[in-house]
Design a protein around this motif. Structure first.
Motif, mmCIF file in Angstrom:
data_model
loop_
_atom_site.group_PDB
_atom_site.id
_atom_site.type_symbol
_atom_site.label_atom_id
_atom_site.label_comp_id
_atom_site.label_asym_id
_atom_site.label_seq_id
_atom_site.Cartn_x
_atom_site.Cartn_y
_atom_site.Cartn_z
ATOM 1 N N ARG A 110 12.572 -46.312 -53.956
ATOM 2 C CA ARG A 110 13.176 -45.826 -52.711
ATOM 3 C C ARG A 110 13.704 -47.026 -51.926
ATOM 4 O O ARG A 110 12.990 -48.009 -51.728
ATOM 5 C CB ARG A 110 12.142 -45.076 -51.881
ATOM 6 C CG ARG A 110 12.675 -44.582 -50.547
ATOM 7 C CD ARG A 110 11.567 -43.972 -49.713
ATOM 8 N NE ARG A 110 12.075 -43.558 -48.420
ATOM 9 C CZ ARG A 110 11.797 -42.396 -47.852
ATOM 10 N NH1 ARG A 110 10.979 -41.543 -48.445
ATOM 11 N NH2 ARG A 110 12.308 -42.086 -46.684
ATOM 12 N N CYS A 143 11.956 -38.288 -53.299
ATOM 13 C CA CYS A 143 11.618 -39.675 -53.633
ATOM 14 C C CYS A 143 10.320 -39.742 -54.431
ATOM 15 O O CYS A 143 10.244 -40.445 -55.447
ATOM 16 C CB CYS A 143 11.515 -40.524 -52.376
ATOM 17 S SG CYS A 143 13.104 -40.905 -51.615
ATOM 18 N N ASP A 182 11.522 -37.041 -48.723
ATOM 19 C CA ASP A 182 10.243 -37.626 -49.143
ATOM 20 C C ASP A 182 9.747 -37.007 -50.447
ATOM 21 O O ASP A 182 9.271 -37.710 -51.333
ATOM 22 C CB ASP A 182 9.191 -37.479 -48.047
ATOM 23 C CG ASP A 182 9.490 -38.351 -46.836
ATOM 24 O OD1 ASP A 182 10.176 -39.387 -46.979
ATOM 25 O OD2 ASP A 182 9.043 -37.988 -45.725
#
Length: 133
Positions: A36, A25, A22
């Motif tokens: 993403r 990204c 996360d």
């Protein structure tokens, strides 16, 4: 036995092993506008243009994978559509430290100017521009 070398057409994708998918990204979406994309069974990649960076968590259940997949071991170059001074200005605006640049470098197509910085895992990212781009 002698064989003729394979002729390659282009690079399709490469893999980054990362500590936090996360966070990675979010960084690449902010800095490069990458998108993403989830695929397969919970796999994640970053898309830009006709290119893709697959992300593997560390440790990764994905097989096959590199012999020693560790975060921060990559060093790669992407080509930007803005000049390196603008790249550096934007990076500073996001609070990203610049390791080097803008500096003269040589890429696959010849002379270019580059800016180097690190992503959240410590991978060395080079953003370059060819003079005629």
């Amino acid at each position: 036995m002698t064989s003729t070398p394979l002729e390659l057409d282009r690079l399709d994708h490469f893999v980054l092993t990362v500590r936090d998918i996360d966070e990675t990204c979010a960084f690449y979406e902010t800095v490069f506008g990458m998108r993403r994309v989830e695929f397969g069974e919970g796999r994640v990649a970053l898309h830009f243009g006709d290119h893709k960076i697959n992300l593997h968590p560390n440790p990764s259940p994905v097989e096959p994978k590199a012999a020693v997949p560790i975060p921060g071991s990559a060093d790669f170059c992407v080509i930007a559509s803005v000049d390196p001074e603008e790249v550096a200005r934007r990076l500073r605006g996001w609070g990203i430290g610049i390791e080097r640049g803008p500096v003269a470098t040589v890429g696959a197509l010849g002379d270019m100017r580059s800016v180097y910085f690190r992503d959240p895992d410590g991978n060395l990212v080079e953003v370059a521009c060819y003079p005629d781009d």
